[in-house]
Write a protein that holds these residues in place. Structure first.
Motif, PDB file in Angstrom:
ATOM      1  N   PHE A 116       0.841  -1.204   0.000  1.00 26.41           N
ATOM      2  CA  PHE A 116       0.000   0.000   0.000  1.00 26.41           C
ATOM      3  C   PHE A 116       0.875   1.253   0.000  1.00 26.41           C
ATOM      4  O   PHE A 116       0.641   2.192  -0.770  1.00 26.41           O
ATOM      5  CB  PHE A 116      -0.920  -0.015   1.216  1.00 26.41           C
ATOM      6  N   ALA A 117       1.880   1.276   0.877  1.00 22.07           N
ATOM      7  CA  ALA A 117       2.787   2.429   0.944  1.00 22.07           C
ATOM      8  C   ALA A 117       3.531   2.595  -0.378  1.00 22.07           C
ATOM      9  O   ALA A 117       3.725   3.721  -0.865  1.00 22.07           O
ATOM     10  CB  ALA A 117       3.774   2.253   2.095  1.00 22.07           C
ATOM     11  N   SER A 118       3.932   1.481  -0.973  1.00 23.88           N
ATOM     12  CA  SER A 118       4.633   1.545  -2.260  1.00 23.88           C
ATOM     13  C   SER A 118       3.718   2.074  -3.352  1.00 23.88           C
ATOM     14  O   SER A 118       4.158   2.802  -4.257  1.00 23.88           O
ATOM     15  CB  SER A 118       5.155   0.157  -2.644  1.00 23.88           C
ATOM     16  N   GLY A 119       2.427   1.717  -3.272  1.00 27.76           N
ATOM     17  CA  GLY A 119       1.459   2.238  -4.244  1.00 27.76           C
ATOM     18  C   GLY A 119       1.361   3.748  -4.176  1.00 27.76           C
ATOM     19  O   GLY A 119       1.288   4.431  -5.211  1.00 27.76           O
ATOM     20  N   ILE A 120       1.365   4.294  -2.957  1.00 24.35           N
ATOM     21  CA  ILE A 120       1.324   5.752  -2.789  1.00 24.35           C
ATOM     22  C   ILE A 120       2.591   6.389  -3.349  1.00 24.35           C
ATOM     23  O   ILE A 120       2.542   7.435  -4.020  1.00 24.35           O
ATOM     24  CB  ILE A 120       1.150   6.115  -1.303  1.00 24.35           C
ATOM     25  N   ILE A 121       3.745   5.749  -3.099  1.00 25.22           N
ATOM     26  CA  ILE A 121       5.022   6.269  -3.618  1.00 25.22           C
ATOM     27  C   ILE A 121       5.001   6.302  -5.148  1.00 25.22           C
ATOM     28  O   ILE A 121       5.433   7.286  -5.774  1.00 25.22           O
ATOM     29  CB  ILE A 121       6.192   5.407  -3.106  1.00 25.22           C
ATOM     30  N   THR A 170       9.056  -0.826  -6.178  1.00 27.03           N
ATOM     31  CA  THR A 170       9.800   0.268  -5.539  1.00 27.03           C
ATOM     32  C   THR A 170      11.117  -0.208  -4.921  1.00 27.03           C
ATOM     33  O   THR A 170      11.916   0.621  -4.483  1.00 27.03           O
ATOM     34  CB  THR A 170       8.951   0.935  -4.440  1.00 27.03           C
ATOM     35  N   SER A 171      11.321  -1.506  -4.875  1.00 24.95           N
ATOM     36  CA  SER A 171      12.549  -2.033  -4.255  1.00 24.95           C
ATOM     37  C   SER A 171      13.516  -2.624  -5.275  1.00 24.95           C
ATOM     38  O   SER A 171      14.580  -3.108  -4.914  1.00 24.95           O
ATOM     39  CB  SER A 171      12.198  -3.103  -3.215  1.00 24.95           C
ATOM     40  N   SER A 172      13.146  -2.619  -6.562  1.00 21.56           N
ATOM     41  CA  SER A 172      14.034  -3.123  -7.607  1.00 21.56           C
ATOM     42  C   SER A 172      13.917  -2.207  -8.827  1.00 21.56           C
ATOM     43  O   SER A 172      13.105  -1.288  -8.846  1.00 21.56           O
ATOM     44  CB  SER A 172      13.668  -4.571  -7.979  1.00 21.56           C
TER      45      SER A 172
END
Length: 279
Positions: A116-121, A170-172
């Motif tokens: 969810f946080a990555s979606g916002i980012i 967001t991590s790769s």
């Protein structure tokens, strides 16, 4: 017998007390339902108005869809708290309960919260958007169909839909082939030492100059980039509009094969005959 009669009387008393309390609560229950219904209508209309306003301002459709749903949920939760307050539940108690439930859910769903946080980012920094053609870890490519709270869906070139967790994006690394208006088409063509490399270079250059998709306003490179024991490698670089990349690639590759056959220029048999770099 007396004991049974006493139990029946007690049960009747319980039922009567319940009915009396229900009669007392009925107006409050009715009011709570009305409050919830009004809240739902307000939330729905607010969501639609938000979408219309943001679309008129040219906001990204994915961002609009995401935050309109968050706004809708927030309004619904607010009206639920008010409705429960009418039933006698203290709003502070309700918020405490929600907080405790939230902590428990957070511990159980750490990965989902990360998504969810990555979606916002992703929505805030926009490394890609709906309609972009991207490559993700593992060499998977596809056109972004939608960005949701938990995952991003891609449509592959063979029309398969892939759902990728947002945290992975967001991590790769993510390669966005649609980010720039132009791309550089890099073609490595391997020919034998017996073939006329000057003629081969001339043919490739003319093919690129005659290609309707190649931007002739930009310099076209065609040079020998490598001499190894197997072949002579000729590298060519030309500028293409991003949307024309694949048609240009298919046209140029076919033309190279046709012209080399006409002029008896032999492709080398080691590794790939001709490769294209995704620049």
């Amino acid at each position: 017998m007396d004991a049974t009669k006493k139990e029946i009387i007690e049960k009747i008393d319980v039922i009567e007390k319940f009915m009396d309390e229900l009669k007392t609560l009925m107006p409050k229950i009715f009011l709570a339902l009305i409050i919830f219904l009004v809240g739902y209508i307000i939330a729905r209309e607010t969501k639609n108005i938000f979408k219309k306003v943001m679309k008129k301002k040219g906001a990204d459709i994915t961002v609009v869809s995401f935050f309109s749903q968050v706004l809708f949920s927030a309004i619904i939760i607010g009206f639920v708290i008010v409705a429960l307050g009418e039933l006698g539940m203290q709003s502070s108690s309700f918020v405490t309960i929600i907080g405790a439930i939230g902590v428990a859910i957070g511990l159980a769903l750490q990965n989902n919260l990360s998504n969810f946080a990555s979606g916002i980012i992703i929505l805030m920094f926009k490394p890609f958007k709906s309609g972009d053609f991207i490559e993700i870890q593992g060499g998977v490519t596809g056109t972004v169909y939608n960005i949701n709270a938990m995952n991003t869906s891609l449509d592959t070139v063979d029309n398969k839909r892939i759902y990728v967790p947002n945290s992975l994006l967001t991590s790769s690394y993510v390669v966005n082939y649609s980010q720039n208006d132009e791309r550089i088409m890099v073609i490595n063509t391997k020919i034998t030492y017996e073939s006329d490399h000057n003629l081969a270079m001339k043919i490739i250059r003319e093919i690129l100059q005659d290609c309707e998709y190649v931007k002739n306003t930009k310099p076209i490179l065609c040079e020998i980039s490598d001499l190894n024991i197997h072949c002579v490698n000729i590298i060519s670089k030309s500028s293409i509009d991003t949307n024309d990349y694949l048609p240009a690639y298919y046209q140029v590759m076919k033309s190279i094969k046709d012209e080399f056959d006409k002029h008896n220029i032999k492709f080398a048999h080691s590794n790939n005959i001709a490769t294209v770099s995704n620049s």
